[in-house]
Design an enzyme around this catalytic site. Structure first.
Site, short mmCIF file in Angstrom:
data_model
loop_
_atom_site.label_atom_id
_atom_site.label_comp_id
_atom_site.label_asym_id
_atom_site.label_seq_id
_atom_site.Cartn_x
_atom_site.Cartn_y
_atom_site.Cartn_z
N SER A 139 44.88 63.44 11.19
CA SER A 139 44.46 62.71 10.00
C SER A 139 43.27 61.79 10.35
O SER A 139 42.20 62.27 10.71
CB SER A 139 45.63 61.93 9.41
OG SER A 139 45.37 61.51 8.10
N HIS A 157 50.37 68.07 4.83
CA HIS A 157 49.66 67.18 5.76
C HIS A 157 50.43 67.04 7.06
O HIS A 157 49.84 66.95 8.14
CB HIS A 157 49.44 65.82 5.12
CG HIS A 157 48.48 64.95 5.85
ND1 HIS A 157 47.17 65.31 6.07
CD2 HIS A 157 48.62 63.74 6.44
CE1 HIS A 157 46.55 64.37 6.75
NE2 HIS A 157 47.41 63.41 7.00
N ASP A 183 47.66 71.17 2.39
CA ASP A 183 47.63 69.72 2.64
C ASP A 183 47.76 68.97 1.32
O ASP A 183 47.06 69.24 0.36
CB ASP A 183 46.32 69.35 3.33
CG ASP A 183 46.35 67.96 3.95
OD1 ASP A 183 46.84 67.03 3.29
OD2 ASP A 183 45.89 67.80 5.09
#
Length: 813
Positions: free
Chosen positions: A667, A774, A740
């Site tokens: 991330s 994610h 995601d």
């Protein structure tokens, strides 16, 4: 040369084509760590007489992730069972008598159980949980005395928007039920009713880059079908409808059980924000669902102004006052939601008592943004305020009877050393958790489960004096271990439930008596699930970066490694940048060398088994250099200083080869990684997972940056590694979940960076993990992820010199 040209071109084209290599697995030592059976989760009753052990499997298969899924209104829905499509489940329950140590199986559990949302009844004689099957969600109750589970619902539950059920009393459960079977869902017409149109008529309405939003009128129909629910009250298995069907986002019962506070969604539905930001109505109803009072009509959050400390100009934070029978409390902005407007006070807090026919009463006003109230009694409550833009938090003492309001502490959110902890609470006559005072009401018992200090994290229990405003630590975890208070069983006798671990000792639970000071009583004996890490050394290393900011990281070294005999090792550095307004706060020590190493798919510790020095949790602070600056004003320079300092430290220790260092992150850590590869020559390779690399695609702010792209275009472009893709020559492994769901990190971010680096001749590989969001979950995907990362590190870092591969990795800086 002309005859060779087509061959070279063919090779280049073939190299850039998508490759179907099938699922691969990493070395056995890595796979064994990933697939180790998780330690059971535990839940303990209030008297520490009984423990519920909750067993779960490690990871679902990718086939499970591939089940039908609707992505609408910011939700991911399984259209077959009216539940979220991505959940973690419990597979078995065991009850343990803490005094005798005996364990008992629970009978009556459903076959192939996928349980969740475990909740004890108020008298702790029952335990409720949901069970999710392919077709529906059911509600089960375990009778603690008989250790038997029984299904109690007749109507299938609707848990799409969470808050699965509520215990109203010891025999009554409240939940949301479906209205129609999934087979009745509206069908998509091949012929649309018309184009999808969005418009804005002059209102300022910035919004974040949310995913899975409503996009068409058909999406609206699906959302309404799946989210609409009927409230049901269940008394010992007998179901009764409560009120009319609605789309409920929140639901809470008053302490005296005579009213319910609801928040329901109303049309029109937004195409710009998720469901919890839709237009909504906050109401009070009686136990039959009959309306008592509408408290507020809340507009869509798409009207919220951008910028930290700016909020929607509407009432917010509705909740019941815990120390009274039926009093609702909420806050409203006094500055129209724009914090920069000059105002002596920015928020006001109101209350309204049953029967809710009078006018709201003003409780207090705050000079910062109101953050919430923790209730104690008629004379005591704690009020929190915060300023995100200044990274500041304030705790104040509030007397509801007199209205007096006094600041107890004000500090930076990032000042971990100054955190006094949170007040211990106990159940009051309504069964609600309220502040527990001690020493005649003059002090609070405070629990800090982290306990940051210059020696690392050392959790503590303290007495906070309400007059002197001083925190006196009465117990602290001993150095050499990490022990945290998970519950205070008796505040007067200071009987505690703690969780203790060390580098070598698996976390386990104990009963501790601070007054009698008798030997701690162990109540669990979980074994080490990671024998492959035995003998691995761990230490907290400290070092300074060029501007004097102190940094730390967790250094793992292989079993039996001797730097004098074995020499420097290849290095994997893993980090996640954080912003600070204070250099002193940035320099504080975080984490503990004495914690047991728990393995997660996302961490780097796997590679200590492959002969790497692993620097995990390497501190990468981004600090505002003065009061007129913001942390990101020199983001790239600070990344470079952080990386240089870490590499220098490992080289000085003789454990890390500065010419064979990889950097990685997930991330925002992936964003960091790509920037380091674009702007430095410090690394041999990089691993960037599920990041955002083009900040112009998150134009209304990102992470802790509240300036918009149009306010600071140079900042957005300068911080975007996509803008410098032509400079990325160090081998870069990009990984992204193809589904995601995180705001800002759309898969296109990795796709476009891959194309940009490839287009400029860089060495880059892009792995798209099927069905992953994610965070990654599928077993086959996780094994393949570790395979990819291992192969990348072996080729471009460990064996770079042998293979003649790798990035710049120049000696020195």
């Amino acid at each position: 040369m002309r005859k060779l040209l087509p061959v070279v071109l063919l090779f280049a084209v073939a190299w850039c084509q998508a490759q179907d290599e099938g699922y691969q697995t990493p070395p056995k030592a890595i796979a064994d760590l990933l697939l180790a059976k998780p330690t059971p989760a535990v839940s303990i009753d209030g008297n520490a007489d009984l423990m519920l052990l909750m067993e779960r499997n490690s990871y679902p298969s990718v086939e499970e992730l591939a089940q039908p899924e609707l992505r609408i209104a910011g939700q991911r829905i399984n259209p077959n069972n009216f539940a979220p499509s991505r959940q973690n489940f419990i597979n078995n329950f065991i009850l343990k008598d803490i005094r005798s140590g005996k364990e008992f199986p629970v009978s009556g559990l459903p076959a192939g159980m996928l349980a969740g949302n475990v909740s004890w009844s108020p008298n702790e004689k029952k335990i409720a949980f949901t069970n999710t099957s392919n077709k529906q969600v059911d509600l089960y109750v375990i009778d603690v005395a008989t250790r038997k589970a029984s299904k109690v619902n007749k109507q299938a539950l609707n848990v799409i928007l969470g808050q699965e059920f509520i215990w109203m009393d010891d025999n009554t459960l409240l939940y949301k039920a479906i209205l129609k079977p999934a087979s009745a869902a509206p069908a998509r017409s091949l012929m649309p009713s018309g184009p999808t149109v969005q418009q804005n008529l002059g209102k300022v309405a910035p919004s974040r880059t949310y995913q899975d939003l409503i996009k068409t009128p058909y999406d609206e129909q699906l959302f309404e079908f799946y989210a609409m629910a009927q409230l049901v009250k269940n008394v010992n298995g007998t179901e009764t409808k409560v009120g009319q069907p609605a789309i409920y986002t929140t639901l809470s019962v008053s302490p005296d059980k005579k009213y319910m506070l609801t928040r329901t969604i109303r049309k029109p539905y937004s195409y710009l924000v998720p469901a919890f930001g839709f237009n909504s109505t906050v109401s009070i109803v009686d136990p039959t669902g009959k309306p008592v009072k509408v408290l507020a009509e809340i507009p869509s959050s798409e009207l919220s102004p951008s910028g930290y400390d700016n909020i929607l100009n509407a009432p917010r934070g509705f909740e019941w006052r815990d120390d009274e029978g039926a009093t609702v409390v909420w806050a409203e902005p006094l500055d129209s939601g724009i914090y920069k407007k000059k105002s002596d006070y920015h928020d006001i807090v109101y209350s309204l008592n049953a029967p809710f026919t009078g006018s709201p009463k003003e409780l207090l006003k705050t000079t910062w943004r109101f953050g919430g109230i923790t209730w104690g009694n008629e004379n005591l409550a704690l009020v929190s305020e915060r300023l995100q833009s200044k990274q500041s938090v304030r705790m104040s003492l509030y007397n509801p009877a007199t209205g007096s309001f006094e600041t107890l502490q004000e500090r930076n959110m990032t000042d971990a050393y100054g955190n006094p902890g949170s007040p211990i609470t106990v159940k009051n006559k309504y069964g609600r958790q309220v502040i527990r005072t001690i020493d005649g009401g003059s002090k609070l018992l405070m629990n800090n489960p982290v306990g940051s200090s210059p020696k690392g994290d050392l959790p503590f229990l303290a007495k906070f004096d309400l007059k002197t405003k001083q925190n006196e630590i009465i117990w602290r975890s001993q150095e050499g271990a990490y022990e945290t208070v998970t519950d205070v069983l008796d505040a007067d006798k200071l009987v505690l439930l703690t969780r203790r671990e060390s580098q070598k000792d698996m976390p386990n639970y104990y009963i501790k008596n601070l007054v009698l000071r008798i030997a701690d009583k162990p109540i669990t004996s979980f074994a080490n699930p990671y024998p492959g890490l035995e003998g691995v050394s761990k230490q907290k290393v400290s070092y300074k970066r060029a501007d004097g900011v102190d940094l730390t990281g967790d250094l793992y070294l292989p079993k039996n490694y001797d730097p004098k005999k074995d020499g420097p090792l290849p290095v994997l550095m893993w980090a996640y940048p954080r912003e600070f307004n204070s250099a002193a706060d940035a320099a504080q020590v975080r984490g503990s060398k004495d914690r047991f190493t728990m393995v997660s798919y996302g961490g780097p510790v796997f590679w200590v088994t492959q002969g790497y020095a692993v620097l995990d949790n390497a501190e990468f602070p981004i600090v505002a250099t003065n009061a007129d600056k913001k942390p990101n004003d020199n983001f790239v320079d600070q990344l470079r200083m952080n990386a240089e300092a870490a590499i220098n430290k490992l080289a000085d220790l003789g454990v890390g080869d500065r010419n064979r260092v990889a950097v990685g992150g997930h991330s925002y850590g992936a964003f960091m990684t790509a920037n380091l590869l674009a702007h430095t020559s410090l690394f041999k390779a990089g691993i960037a997972r599920s990041g955002a690399y083009n900040r112009t695609l998150t134009p209304f702010g990102f992470q802790n940056e509240d300036r918009t792209y149009w306010q600071a275009p140079e900042l957005y472009n300068g911080m975007s590694p996509f803008s410098y893709a032509d400079k990325i020559k160090t081998p870069l492994l990009l990984v992204h979940g193809e589904m995601d769901d995180n705001p800002g990190t759309f898969p296109i971010q990795s796709e476009r960076l891959f194309n940009a680096v490839k287009g400029h001749g860089g060495t880059v590989r892009f792995v798209s993990l099927p069905y992953e969001a994610h965070g990654y979950r599928g077993k086959e995907n996780l094994l393949h992820l570790l395979y990819e990362q291992n192969a990348w590190l072996e080729k471009y870092v460990k064996n770079a010199d042998k293979n003649g591969t790798g990035g710049a990795g120049k000696k020195g800086f």
